[in-house]
Design an enzyme around this catalytic site. Sequence first.
Site, PDB file in Angstrom:
ATOM      1  N   HIS A 142      57.340   2.732  46.144  1.00 45.39           N
ATOM      2  CA  HIS A 142      56.868   3.173  44.820  1.00 45.39           C
ATOM      3  C   HIS A 142      57.425   2.297  43.706  1.00 45.39           C
ATOM      4  CE1 HIS A 142      57.320   6.670  47.580  1.00 45.39           C
ATOM      5  NE2 HIS A 142      56.049   6.819  47.268  1.00 45.39           N
TER       6      HIS A 142
HETATM    7  S1  FES Z   1      60.556   3.936  45.263  1.00 42.83           S
HETATM    8 FE1  FES Z   1      59.917   5.653  46.396  1.00 42.83          FE
HETATM    9  S2  FES Z   1      61.018   5.472  48.239  1.00 42.83           S
HETATM   10 FE2  FES Z   1      61.665   3.780  47.069  1.00 42.83          FE
END
Ligand code: FES
Length: 181
Positions: A142
């Site tokens: 993410h």
């Molecule tokens: S940014 Fe979501 S698991 Fe690393």
Amino acid sequence: MQKIENNKKSRRDFLILASSAMGGVGIAGATWTLIDSMNPAADALAVASVDVNLAPVKEGQAITVMWQGKPIFIRRRTPDEIKAAVNVNMNELVDPQADKDRVQKPEWLVVIGVCTHLGCVPSGQKVSDNRGHFGGWFCPCHGSEYDTSGRIRKGPAPKNLEVPHYRFLSDHSIRIGEEAV
Ligand code: FES
């Protein structure tokens, strides 16, 4: 007399077995430095501490070792990486922590390589990897970005990469899993 002799022999066998097992852990620890796999064997999960020889790691290089089923990132930081980690305004940090409180020797950063958002393994162990805008690690799940101290700088992760318990056994070896004394 026969019984005492037998007891002595069993004890000797036990000692030999015990020291062989210890040797096995040391060898396994050294082997893990070369492994990039994120799928540890069951016996790796049980190891309480892992000794790591840091001597082959050159400035700017990083290695991954497995400890208790988790990847441990060990990076030998360059002077520029250290400077970048130290010269940060604490007000800019999501999870404020000075670099000196995260390392035992400025050259060596040791962190658990698990993103504090939802547990992905960030990239950045190789110089050619995507390290994000802060030169540390980038989480491909993410988009969290960590700096050269393993601190969260951007993205949804709420915390810095965790620093495991470890201690230096010599200038170039550490034991992960034991607190520094
Ligand atoms: S940014 Fe979501 S698991 Fe690393």
